[in-house]
Design a protein around this motif. Sequence first.
Motif, mmCIF file in Angstrom:
data_model
loop_
_atom_site.group_PDB
_atom_site.id
_atom_site.type_symbol
_atom_site.label_atom_id
_atom_site.label_comp_id
_atom_site.label_asym_id
_atom_site.label_seq_id
_atom_site.Cartn_x
_atom_site.Cartn_y
_atom_site.Cartn_z
ATOM 1 N N ARG A 55 9.057 -28.960 8.182
ATOM 2 C CA ARG A 55 8.493 -29.263 9.488
ATOM 3 C C ARG A 55 7.651 -28.067 9.923
ATOM 4 N NH1 ARG A 55 12.692 -28.387 14.400
ATOM 5 N NH2 ARG A 55 10.741 -27.817 15.417
ATOM 6 N N TYR A 56 6.980 -28.209 11.046
ATOM 7 C CA TYR A 56 6.191 -27.120 11.611
ATOM 8 C C TYR A 56 6.752 -26.741 12.978
ATOM 9 C CZ TYR A 56 2.472 -27.789 8.134
ATOM 10 O OH TYR A 56 1.767 -27.871 6.961
ATOM 11 N N GLU A 58 5.892 -26.238 16.502
ATOM 12 C CA GLU A 58 4.803 -26.965 17.148
ATOM 13 C C GLU A 58 4.078 -26.134 18.208
ATOM 14 O OE1 GLU A 58 8.009 -27.790 17.306
ATOM 15 O OE2 GLU A 58 8.352 -29.747 16.381
ATOM 16 N N ALA A 132 -1.382 -25.849 10.346
ATOM 17 C CA ALA A 132 -1.986 -27.172 10.199
ATOM 18 C C ALA A 132 -2.102 -27.822 11.568
ATOM 19 C CB ALA A 132 -1.140 -28.053 9.275
ATOM 20 N N PRO A 133 -3.133 -28.676 11.764
ATOM 21 C CA PRO A 133 -3.249 -29.400 13.040
ATOM 22 C C PRO A 133 -2.032 -30.290 13.245
ATOM 23 C CG PRO A 133 -5.260 -29.586 11.736
ATOM 24 C CD PRO A 133 -4.222 -29.003 10.831
ATOM 25 N N LEU A 134 -1.573 -30.374 14.494
ATOM 26 C CA LEU A 134 -0.450 -31.240 14.813
ATOM 27 C C LEU A 134 -0.948 -32.662 15.025
ATOM 28 C CD1 LEU A 134 1.457 -28.945 17.332
ATOM 29 C CD2 LEU A 134 2.130 -29.478 14.986
ATOM 30 N N SER A 135 -0.242 -33.620 14.483
ATOM 31 C CA SER A 135 -0.627 -35.014 14.620
ATOM 32 C C SER A 135 -0.587 -35.428 16.095
ATOM 33 C CB SER A 135 0.333 -35.892 13.801
ATOM 34 O OG SER A 135 0.037 -37.254 13.969
ATOM 35 N N GLY A 136 -1.689 -36.027 16.551
ATOM 36 C CA GLY A 136 -1.747 -36.499 17.924
ATOM 37 C C GLY A 136 -1.846 -35.407 18.959
ATOM 38 N N SER A 137 -2.220 -34.207 18.548
ATOM 39 C CA SER A 137 -2.291 -33.080 19.477
ATOM 40 C C SER A 137 -3.473 -32.209 19.120
ATOM 41 C CB SER A 137 -0.997 -32.255 19.416
ATOM 42 O OG SER A 137 -1.133 -31.033 20.108
#
Length: 202
Positions: A55-56, A58, A132-137
């Motif tokens: 996971r990352y 966030e 990495a870019p966060l999905s939906g953010s």
Amino acid sequence: MTVTVTASGTDMGAGPPPAPATPSARERFRPSREAEARLLLLIDAFSLKANGTVRYLEGRVKLAKLDFLLRYPKYLQRVLLARGVGPEQAASVDPDEAPLDARMVRYRYGPWDPSYYAVLGSLIGRGLVEVAPLSGSAGFGYRTSTLGAQLAADLRTDESFARITDRLRLLRRYLDKSGNVLKNYLYELPEIADAAWHEDLT
């Protein structure tokens, strides 16, 4: 084991603008070995889910709030108790211990350290942390690379990082919340909510 410091100004994602650079303020932008090791351990603690999948961590808002609690034991204990954590668990945090690397300042979204730009840039540039870019953010997430996770594991065997490791367990277990939720927790502390912008937090 110590982390070798290299200078870098890599900026990944949106964050608060730095304060005007004065000779004394410029010192705040320089990474230290202690800061690099601490952030590496923090990111590594939030790089795995309970089942072991990757996971990352966030975003930088969450990173900064977790780092503040990691560095300031007295506030960590108060936040844990306010969230209903049992006194026996919270008692493992010594509220009289001096803050670690106490250079955080009050900013728009709460505690912030101007050296994050250089520290994260150094960790990313040397392949210890991946971003990495966060999905939906619009934000970015951080996790340790294979090399970074190995170094973090080595650091955890060093007795000098024992208290940090213990606090990270508490943070992961009880305060793995969004950056916005953590920000609200900290704004319940008068010392944070009433501090002036760019005021050092003690």
